[in-house]
Design an enzyme around this catalytic site. Structure first.
Site: not given
Ligand code: PMP
Length: 344
Positions: A48
């Site tokens: 993130k």
């Molecule tokens: N794994 C974790 C620990 C996350 O915080 C997130 C984000 N929501 C994701 C996977 C998935 O990534 P994305 O939001 O880019 O699909």
């Protein structure tokens, strides 16, 4: 004499360029070659950081953000931490509206990173003025020069991964990647990374990982939301009960679902076999790879890249707590090797 110091100017210069690590032991019984993009190497310990940095830089470029401006978001998770971190370095105020379901640890962590945290009631509907969505929207509307990150509905989320994660993986594999397997929450990671990789080679298979209790897989297959598919599950960060516009379903070849229990055990296994202390969704993506391997998805020449989104330290009171695992009924079925008690 000039004093030449080899130092980064600040931690934001460390966002991205995470390592790709061969998975040796955890994947030893699977068919194919497996590599993990380990996003915990970002300074905020998750993928993130990339979106927080990119969205904030774009807002600066467009002149929306000025010194002292405010950044607003609605998460107590990885995105909140990354936004707080970027805000400190760049001198912005960070306001996070979070649900009262968030653990006190997480709220403390955000406050430690200088964020102002509004804890909003979890039991109200999304359109209730007290909900964290509505509180964030109100703060954004009433605060001049503010930016609402809104990660589920912001195209810059996927764009961050299109510009960084995708090119990095393509370069690190010298274009020899055959499969990309990624957890999908907002869908930003899989959409941006998948789009870039498919533009280089349309034959690369892009596979999304979804949770039982989430609608992403069935929406991809039918174009409809089946309310019966929606029920609570424990993995945080993947799957959703609505369709995020940040997800580009056209770059995803298929979804595969994983269970809370198998994903939790797989995260613990990765730490013990390969020494990678990773989060719950890293267990989920590896569990998906196991199922895909059993289904005959890969050959011995497949080069499969998975993304491990964050670090295990964020799950000490969950997946890495024996008490939590036991309370979920996860420890009994699959006996884990415990050290013998020492007798004195
Ligand atoms: N794994 C974790 C620990 C996350 O915080 C997130 C984000 N929501 C994701 C996977 C998935 O990534 P994305 O939001 O880019 O699909």
């Amino acid at each position: 004499m000039e004093n030449k110091i080899n130092a980064y100017n600040n931690i934001l210069e460390l966002v991205g360029n995470t390592p790709l690590v061969k998975l040796n032991k955890v994947a030893k019984d699977f068919t194919g070659n497996f590599y993990a993009k380990v996003e915990a190497f970002n300074p905020g310990h998750s993928s993130k950081d990339r979106i927080a940095n990119h969205i904030i830089e774009e807002a600066e470029r467009k002149g929306i953000l000025k010194k002292g401006s405010t950044i607003v978001e609605t998460t107590s998770g990885n995105t909140g931490f990354s936004i707080a971190m970027v805000s400190i370095i760049k001198g912005y105020k960070c306001i996070l509206a979070v649900s009262s379901k968030s653990s006190p640890d997480k709220i403390d962590m955000l406050r430690a990173m200088g964020a102002i945290v509004y804890v909003c009631p979890a039991h109200v509907s999304a359109d209730d003025p007290r909900s964290y969505y509505e509180v964030a929207k109100k703060i954004h509307k009433e605060t001049k020069d503010s930016v609402y990150i809104n990660q589920y509905f912001n195209q810059l989320n996927a764009d961050a991964h299109y510009k960084s994660t995708g090119p990095e993986i393509w370069d690190q594999t010298n274009g020899n990647i055959t499969h990309l397997v990624v957890c999908s929450g907002t869908g930003g990671t899989i959409s941006g990374t998948g789009k870039y990789i498919k533009e280089q080679n349309p034959n690369v298979k892009v596979i999304g990982v979804d949770a039982y209790g989430s609608v992403l897989k069935s929406y991809h297959e039918t174009g409809k939301i089946d309310q019966e598919e929606i029920y609570p599950y424990r993995i945080e960060g993947l799957g959703k009960n609505l369709i995020p516009t940040a997800t580009d379903f056209s770059v995803i070849d298929k979804f595969i679902k994983v269970t809370d229990e198998e994903s939790a055990h797989m995260a613990r296994t990765i730490a013990k076999t390969d020494g990678l202390f990773v989060g719950y969704t890293s267990g989920a993506v590896m569990q998906a790879v196991k199922q895909l391997s059993e289904e005959g998805e890969f050959t011995k020449d497949s080069n499969v890249v998975v993304i491990f989104p964050d670090h295990g330290s964020r799950y000490m009171s969950k997946v890495y707590s024996d008490q939590w695992m036991e309370a979920q009924g996860f420890l009994n079925k699959q006996a884990e090797e415990q050290p013998q008690e020492i007798q004195f």
